[in-house]
Design a protein around this motif. Sequence first.
Motif, PDB file in Angstrom:
ATOM      1  N   LEU A  57       0.828  -1.211   0.000  1.00 12.44           N
ATOM      2  CA  LEU A  57       0.000   0.000   0.000  1.00 12.44           C
ATOM      3  C   LEU A  57       0.861   1.259   0.000  1.00 12.44           C
ATOM      4  O   LEU A  57       0.598   2.210  -0.733  1.00 12.44           O
ATOM      5  CB  LEU A  57      -0.922   0.006   1.224  1.00 12.44           C
ATOM      6  N   PHE A  58       1.901   1.245   0.846  1.00 10.14           N
ATOM      7  CA  PHE A  58       2.766   2.420   0.960  1.00 10.14           C
ATOM      8  C   PHE A  58       3.433   2.720  -0.384  1.00 10.14           C
ATOM      9  O   PHE A  58       3.369   3.850  -0.881  1.00 10.14           O
ATOM     10  CB  PHE A  58       3.824   2.188   2.054  1.00 10.14           C
ATOM     11  N   VAL A  59       4.039   1.685  -0.970  1.00  9.55           N
ATOM     12  CA  VAL A  59       4.739   1.886  -2.254  1.00  9.55           C
ATOM     13  C   VAL A  59       3.724   2.286  -3.331  1.00  9.55           C
ATOM     14  O   VAL A  59       3.979   3.192  -4.132  1.00  9.55           O
ATOM     15  CB  VAL A  59       5.521   0.615  -2.660  1.00  9.55           C
ATOM     16  N   GLY A  60       2.576   1.611  -3.336  1.00  8.79           N
ATOM     17  CA  GLY A  60       1.552   1.914  -4.342  1.00  8.79           C
ATOM     18  C   GLY A  60       1.080   3.350  -4.252  1.00  8.79           C
ATOM     19  O   GLY A  60       1.028   4.059  -5.252  1.00  8.79           O
ATOM     20  N   VAL A  99       4.515  -1.706  -9.028  1.00 12.08           N
ATOM     21  CA  VAL A  99       4.365  -3.169  -9.002  1.00 12.08           C
ATOM     22  C   VAL A  99       5.649  -3.835  -9.507  1.00 12.08           C
ATOM     23  O   VAL A  99       6.122  -4.821  -8.939  1.00 12.08           O
ATOM     24  CB  VAL A  99       3.143  -3.596  -9.866  1.00 12.08           C
ATOM     25  N   THR A 100       6.231  -3.254 -10.558  1.00 10.49           N
ATOM     26  CA  THR A 100       7.444  -3.828 -11.147  1.00 10.49           C
ATOM     27  C   THR A 100       8.600  -3.830 -10.147  1.00 10.49           C
ATOM     28  O   THR A 100       9.337  -4.812 -10.038  1.00 10.49           O
ATOM     29  CB  THR A 100       7.846  -3.012 -12.402  1.00 10.49           C
ATOM     30  N   ALA A 140      -0.474  -8.787 -15.562  1.00  9.58           N
ATOM     31  CA  ALA A 140       0.577  -9.671 -16.104  1.00  9.58           C
ATOM     32  C   ALA A 140       1.803  -9.663 -15.201  1.00  9.58           C
ATOM     33  O   ALA A 140       2.445 -10.700 -14.996  1.00  9.58           O
ATOM     34  CB  ALA A 140       0.942  -9.238 -17.516  1.00  9.58           C
ATOM     35  N   ILE A 141       2.132  -8.489 -14.645  1.00 10.64           N
ATOM     36  CA  ILE A 141       3.295  -8.419 -13.747  1.00 10.64           C
ATOM     37  C   ILE A 141       2.967  -9.103 -12.421  1.00 10.64           C
ATOM     38  O   ILE A 141       3.812  -9.813 -11.858  1.00 10.64           O
ATOM     39  CB  ILE A 141       3.748  -6.956 -13.559  1.00 10.64           C
ATOM     40  N   ILE A 142       1.722  -8.922 -11.943  1.00 10.34           N
ATOM     41  CA  ILE A 142       1.312  -9.641 -10.726  1.00 10.34           C
ATOM     42  C   ILE A 142       1.357 -11.150 -10.989  1.00 10.34           C
ATOM     43  O   ILE A 142       1.709 -11.934 -10.102  1.00 10.34           O
ATOM     44  CB  ILE A 142      -0.087  -9.168 -10.263  1.00 10.34           C
ATOM     45  N   ALA A 143       1.042 -11.544 -12.230  1.00 13.31           N
ATOM     46  CA  ALA A 143       1.136 -12.974 -12.592  1.00 13.31           C
ATOM     47  C   ALA A 143       2.555 -13.478 -12.374  1.00 13.31           C
ATOM     48  O   ALA A 143       2.773 -14.662 -12.105  1.00 13.31           O
ATOM     49  CB  ALA A 143       0.726 -13.167 -14.045  1.00 13.31           C
ATOM     50  N   GLY A 144       3.533 -12.548 -12.490  1.00 12.49           N
ATOM     51  CA  GLY A 144       4.932 -12.917 -12.247  1.00 12.49           C
ATOM     52  C   GLY A 144       5.132 -13.504 -10.860  1.00 12.49           C
ATOM     53  O   GLY A 144       5.925 -14.431 -10.679  1.00 12.49           O
TER      54      GLY A 144
END
Lengths: 149, 503
Positions: free
Chosen positions: B23-26, B41-42, B327-331
Motif C-alpha cells: 500500500l505504501f509503495v503503491g 508493481v514492477t 501480467a506483472i502480478i502474474a509474475g
Amino acid sequence: MSIRTMNLIVYAALSGLSIMVIRAVSEIPVTMPGDVGSGFLPGFLAWLILGFCALGALRAVLAGDTGKFTSEFLGRVLITIGVIAGFLISWETLGYFFVQCFLFLFGLFTYYRWPRGPSARLFALNAAVAAGITALCYVTFTFFVFVDL
Amino acid sequence: MDFLTNLDLIMLGSAALSIMLGLFVGMLFGALPGLGLIIGVTLLLPLSYAMSPVNSILMLLACYQGAEYGGSISAIVLGIPGTAMAAPIVLDGREMAKTESPGKALAYSLYGSTFGGIFGGLVLIFFAVPVARFALKLADPEFFLLGVVGLLAVATFGAKDFVKAVISVALGLLAGTVGLDLFTGSSRLTADFFELYEGLNLVAVAVGLFAFSEVFIMLSGRINKAFTFEAHHMKISLTFREMLGALKAMISGSAIGSFMGVLPGVGSTVSCWLAYSTAKATSSTPEKFGKGSGEGIAAPDAANNATVGGALLPFLALGIPGSASIAIIAGAFIIAGIQPGPQMMRNNPELIQTIFIGFMATTVGMFFMGKALTQVFVRALVTPNSFLVPAILISSLIGIYSSKGQFFDLWVALGLGIAAWIMRRLDYSIAAFVLAMVLTPIIEVSFRRALVLSQGDYSIFYTRIYSQVILVAIAVVLGFAVLKTVRRLRDARLAATTKEAVQ
C-alpha cells in the motif's frame, strides 16, 4: 531526424530481427506426430512481424512527413545510459556494491542538480541522500531479502 | 471455525506487513506524477523471491489498490494526475481543492476508492468460483482462443496504432518463446547464452520496459522542477450527509469499474471516464460537475479501484491476465510455481480464500493508511525528479539482480529500456508486449497440445460450441479493429484535405 525516417529505421531493424529468427528456427525438427514443432510459433511470429513492418513502412511512406523525432536533453539521457553501463561493468569486475552504489547515486545527483549552482550545501545534501538510500538498500536487501550484493 | 483455528499469528503478521508495504509503495508511486502503478508493481516484484507466495501476491495487490488511489492525490493537490486513470479526477478534484478544501476532495477520493475496492472485491469473491467451475468445461482449444481474444483486445482497445500494437504483441510472444521448449526440450532463440535457457527473466523485462524507459523519458524533461502547493485544510474526512450524497455515484462507478475490469485491454482509464459521465448524467445536480462536485470525484475513483477486483476475475478463474499490471502480478504466481486458473481454484482453495480475504484487507488497509498518511504522500510530491531518477535506477538494478543473481539480466534490462524509450515515442505498446510475453506459455502449450490430441486436425479449434462462441468474440474484436483503422484513415484524409483547402 523526421518521425517518418525513425519509423522506417525501426521497421528495418525489426525486419532484420525477424529474418534472423526465421533462420534460427528453420532447422528445428518436428519430433511429435500432430505437433507443429518448436520452431512453428517463433517462425510464424517473425513472418507476422515482417508483414506488419512492410504494411507500416508503406503507410509511413504514403503519409509523408509528420514532424521531427527530437529529444530534449538527449545528452543527459546518453550520459546516464553510459553511467549505468559503467556502473554495471565496475560492479561485475570490482565488487564492493554498496560503496559503488553510494558513488553512483552521489555522482548522478550532482550531475543532475549541477544547473542549480554548485555549493557546499548542494554537495552535502547529495551525499546525505545518497548515503540514506544506500543504507536503506543495505538494510532491506541484506536483512529482509537476503541477497548477497 | 476451521479457518479461525488454523490462523497462524506469525503468518497473519507477515501478511499484514506485506499489505502495508504494498500500500505504501503503491500510494507513493501512484501519487508521484510520471511513476505510477506499473513501476510500483514492477519494483516490488523482485521481493517475491524472498517472500511466501501469499504474502508476495497480497503485497502486489495492495500496491495495485494503493496506486489507484495515489494517482488521485497529485490530481487533486497539483492538478496533475499521478496516473492516466486519475485524469477525470482533476476536473472536480482540483476545483474543490481550490474553492473548498483539498482535504475534502481527497476524502471524496479515498471514500470512493474504498467503496470501489470493496465492491470489486465482492464481485471477485462471488463470481470467481462459478466462472472457474464453468472454465473446467473448457479444453485446450478454448484456452488458446481465449488467449488470442485477450491479445487482440489489448491491440485493438488499448493502443493508439493498430499496426504497431500487433507488432508489439508479436514481439512479446516472440520474447515468450525464448528458452527451452516445454514440449521437446530443444532450445530456441537462446544464441547459446545459458542464462536464456529458462527464458527471459520477467523481472528484467518488466523493469527494463517500464522503469528504465520511464526514467529516460523523465530525463528528457525538466528534472529540477519542484512542485509547490499550499497544504492548508488537509483534514481528510466527510460528514455522513456528504458521504450519502456521493453514494449513488460510488455505486454506479463501482459497477462500471468492475464490469470494465473484466474486459481485457480496457482497464481503468476507460472505466473512470465512463463512470464520470454516467455519474454526471444520473446526478440530481449535474451543473456542479466540473466546478468541484463530490460525485465527480467519488465516481471515477470508485471505478478505478473496482477495476482491480474485476481485472483479477479472469486472471484467477481462467488464468488469462487482461492488462500489463495483472501480467506483472502474474509474475509472483510464476515465481512461486503456481499456475492461476480453474485448476488452481479447485486444487488450492486455501490459497484462493486467503487471496480473497487479503484483497478485502488491502482495501480496508488503504482506507486507514490513506487517512493517516495522505499528508505524507502530499509532501512527497515536492521531490524533484533529479532525486527520484537515481533512486529508481538503483532500486531497479538491485531488484533485477536479486531475482536471479545474474549480471546478464541487468544488460538485458538496459537494452530493453533503451529500445522501449525509442519505441514508446513511436506509439508502440510496451504493455501489450509484456502481456503477450506472459500469455505465451498458455497460448503455445494449449495450441500445440490441442493439435497433438487431434493428430494435427485443425477442426478441433472450431467444432466445439465453446470454441465457436469465442471465435465469434474474435470476429467482433477484429471487426472493431478494422472499423477503428478505417475511421482513423478517413479522419487523417479529411484533415489533409482541409489543410490543403486552407493553404
